[in-house]
Design an enzyme around this catalytic site. Structure first.
Site, PDB file in Angstrom:
ATOM      1  N   CYS A 283       2.658  -5.165   6.571  1.00 17.22           N
ATOM      2  CA  CYS A 283       2.435  -4.769   5.287  1.00 17.22           C
ATOM      3  C   CYS A 283       3.709  -4.132   4.587  1.00 17.22           C
ATOM      4  O   CYS A 283       4.698  -3.933   5.210  1.00 17.22           O
ATOM      5  CB  CYS A 283       1.375  -3.783   5.164  1.00 17.22           C
ATOM      6  SG  CYS A 283      -0.234  -4.146   5.612  1.00 17.22           S
TER       7      CYS A 283
ATOM      8  N   HIS B  93       1.050  -1.102  -0.153  1.00 14.45           N
ATOM      9  CA  HIS B  93      -0.087  -0.029   0.024  1.00 14.45           C
ATOM     10  C   HIS B  93       0.872   1.201  -0.117  1.00 14.45           C
ATOM     11  O   HIS B  93       2.145   1.166   0.236  1.00 14.45           O
ATOM     12  CB  HIS B  93      -1.008  -0.159   0.783  1.00 14.45           C
ATOM     13  CG  HIS B  93      -0.296  -0.100   2.421  1.00 14.45           C
ATOM     14  ND1 HIS B  93       0.399   0.880   3.090  1.00 14.45           N
ATOM     15  CD2 HIS B  93      -0.397  -0.914   3.495  1.00 14.45           C
ATOM     16  CE1 HIS B  93       0.626   0.606   4.343  1.00 14.45           C
ATOM     17  NE2 HIS B  93       0.258  -0.451   4.746  1.00 14.45           N
TER      18      HIS B  93
END
Length: 166
Positions: free
Chosen positions: A141, A124
């Site tokens: 992430c 992301h």
């Protein structure tokens, strides 16, 4: 009446033209990305077409970057081979594409510890636009800049394998 319609039509075209220039949704017309490789230690991600590197990006990881993710909340980024399995155009972090963690082995390992393996692992964008993230900060992430995420979102399709190395 014709003059009025001409002025209104021209104004509408100018307004529509202004809206399309800054879209976060880009188009990609190059070779297909067939594989994504992440090297956690080197903090780099590579988009490949077979064995040719198309793009490379510096990355940020989970706040506890060493080792394979085992349980929810450990702050680690998973290691192994997964798949890009979903996309989120409305992510809190600009745009995001999902990684298929946990797999069956990950679930079994966490279950043996009596814990949840967690999930919701994504590639992301940034948490705060226009501010450079200095350290690893995610909960597992892989983070890149928003501009880079726009390229990645356009280039990497669902079903693409991703290999995350230590």
């Amino acid at each position: 009446m014709k003059r009025r319609n001409l002025i209104l039509g021209g104004t509408a075209l100018v307004a529509l033209g202004a809206c399309g220039g800054n879209s976060k949704f880009k188009r990609y017309y190059g070779p297909k990305v067939t594989y994504v490789v992440v090297n956690k230690g080197a903090r780099n991600m590579y988009l490949l077409h077979h064995d040719k590197v198309l793009e490379s990006y510096p990355i940020k990881l989970g706040f506890a970057p060493t080792g394979h993710k085992e349980i929810e909340g450990d702050g680690k980024t998973p290691e192994g081979i997964y798949w890009i399995d979903r996309r989120n155009p409305n992510s809190r972090f600009h745009l995001s594409i999902g990684i298929s963690y946990p797999n069956e082995r990950d679930r079994q390992r966490a279950e043996a510890m009596g814990k949840s393996p967690g999930g919701e692992i994504f590639i992301h964008g940034q948490r705060v636009p226009f501010r450079k993230d200095k350290d690893d900060w995610t909960w597992g992430c892989i983070s890149v800049t928003n501009k880079e995420m726009e390229q990645i979102y356009a280039m990497v399709g669902d079903g693409t394998p991703i290999q995350i190395n230590p």
